[in-house]
Scaffold this motif. Structure first.
Motif, PDB file in Angstrom:
ATOM      1  N   GLY A  24       9.550  -0.530   8.405  1.00  0.00           N
ATOM      2  CA  GLY A  24       9.870   0.746   7.820  1.00  0.00           C
ATOM      3  C   GLY A  24       9.041   1.356   6.885  1.00  0.00           C
ATOM      4  N   ARG A  25       7.839   0.828   6.779  1.00  0.00           N
ATOM      5  CA  ARG A  25       6.560   1.507   6.082  1.00  0.00           C
ATOM      6  C   ARG A  25       5.294   0.955   6.470  1.00  0.00           C
ATOM      7  N   GLY A  26       4.282   1.710   6.000  1.00  0.00           N
ATOM      8  CA  GLY A  26       2.971   1.384   6.287  1.00  0.00           C
ATOM      9  C   GLY A  26       2.373   0.917   4.902  1.00  0.00           C
ATOM     10  N   LEU A  27       1.625  -0.061   4.921  1.00  0.00           N
ATOM     11  CA  LEU A  27       0.742  -0.628   3.595  1.00  0.00           C
ATOM     12  C   LEU A  27      -0.734  -0.612   3.865  1.00  0.00           C
ATOM     13  N   ASP A  28      -1.446  -0.509   2.494  1.00  0.00           N
ATOM     14  CA  ASP A  28      -2.901  -0.460   2.889  1.00  0.00           C
ATOM     15  C   ASP A  28      -3.450  -1.338   1.604  1.00  0.00           C
ATOM     16  N   HIS A  29      -4.668  -1.743   1.970  1.00  0.00           N
ATOM     17  CA  HIS A  29      -5.048  -2.553   0.996  1.00  0.00           C
ATOM     18  C   HIS A  29      -6.492  -1.794   0.573  1.00  0.00           C
ATOM     19  N   TRP A  30      -6.986  -1.986  -0.737  1.00  0.00           N
ATOM     20  CA  TRP A  30      -8.103  -1.426  -1.283  1.00  0.00           C
ATOM     21  C   TRP A  30      -9.044  -2.520  -1.547  1.00  0.00           C
ATOM     22  N   ILE A  31     -10.445  -2.211  -1.547  1.00  0.00           N
ATOM     23  CA  ILE A  31     -11.607  -3.126  -1.836  1.00  0.00           C
ATOM     24  C   ILE A  31     -12.450  -2.191  -2.643  1.00  0.00           C
TER      25      ILE A  31
ATOM     26  N   TRP B 171       3.249  -3.168 -11.603  1.00  0.00           N
ATOM     27  CA  TRP B 171       2.219  -2.553 -12.374  1.00  0.00           C
ATOM     28  C   TRP B 171       1.107  -2.356 -11.833  1.00  0.00           C
ATOM     29  N   ALA B 172       0.540  -3.163 -10.863  1.00  0.00           N
ATOM     30  CA  ALA B 172      -0.786  -2.624 -10.433  1.00  0.00           C
ATOM     31  C   ALA B 172      -0.809  -3.363  -8.840  1.00  0.00           C
ATOM     32  N   HIS B 173      -1.801  -2.694  -8.160  1.00  0.00           N
ATOM     33  CA  HIS B 173      -1.910  -3.316  -6.946  1.00  0.00           C
ATOM     34  C   HIS B 173      -3.282  -3.183  -6.201  1.00  0.00           C
ATOM     35  N   ALA B 174      -3.787  -3.125  -5.290  1.00  0.00           N
ATOM     36  CA  ALA B 174      -5.137  -3.249  -4.793  1.00  0.00           C
ATOM     37  C   ALA B 174      -5.895  -2.053  -5.435  1.00  0.00           C
ATOM     38  N   ALA B 175      -5.260  -0.818  -5.093  1.00  0.00           N
ATOM     39  CA  ALA B 175      -6.131   0.341  -5.336  1.00  0.00           C
ATOM     40  C   ALA B 175      -6.148   0.291  -6.775  1.00  0.00           C
ATOM     41  N   HIS B 176      -5.444  -0.196  -7.559  1.00  0.00           N
ATOM     42  CA  HIS B 176      -5.862  -0.087  -9.192  1.00  0.00           C
ATOM     43  C   HIS B 176      -6.809  -1.135  -9.580  1.00  0.00           C
ATOM     44  N   PHE B 177      -6.840  -2.214  -8.915  1.00  0.00           N
ATOM     45  CA  PHE B 177      -7.797  -3.229  -9.167  1.00  0.00           C
ATOM     46  C   PHE B 177      -9.222  -2.539  -8.606  1.00  0.00           C
TER      47      PHE B 177
END
Length: 86
Positions: free
Chosen positions: A52-59, A19-25
Motif C-alpha cells: 500500500g505504500r513506498g518507503l525510503d531510507h536516507w543516509i 517524531w523522527a525518521h532517517a531523513a531527519h537524522f
C-alpha cells in the motif's frame, strides 16, 4: 454508535509516534558536519515497498579529504551495532 478510531488519528499522536525518521537524522548530521567545516550531503539511498505504500531510507555522506572520496554513514543506526563508526 461510535466506533474506536484507528491508531494515530490526531496530529499530536502522529507527532509522538513518528517524531523522527532517517531523513531527519541524515539532514541533522549534515548540518552538524557542515557547521564543523566538513563537506556533507544527505541522500535517499533505498526505496522499498510495503503493501500500500513506498518507503525510503536516507543516509548522510561526508567528504574524507585524505582518501578523496565520499563516505556513507547511516546516521539512524550508528552506535547500534549494525555498522562500524566512520
Amino acid at each position: 454508535m461510535a466506533s474506536t478510531p484507528p491508531r494515530c488519528t490526531t496530529r499530536a499522536a502522529r507527532r509522538r509516534e513518528s517524531w523522527a525518521h532517517a531523513a531527519h537524522f541524515a539532514t541533522l548530521a549534515c548540518a552538524l558536519l557542515r557547521a564543523r567545516g566538513v563537506a556533507a550531503r544527505a541522500r535517499c539511498f533505498v526505496t522499498y515497498f510495503v503493501e500500500g505504500r513506498g518507503l525510503d531510507h536516507w543516509i548522510a555522506e561526508y567528504w574524507h579529504t585524505a582518501e578523496a572520496r565520499w563516505v556513507r554513514v547511516d546516521t539512524e543506526h550508528v552506535g547500534s551495532g549494525y555498522a562500524e563508526h566512520p
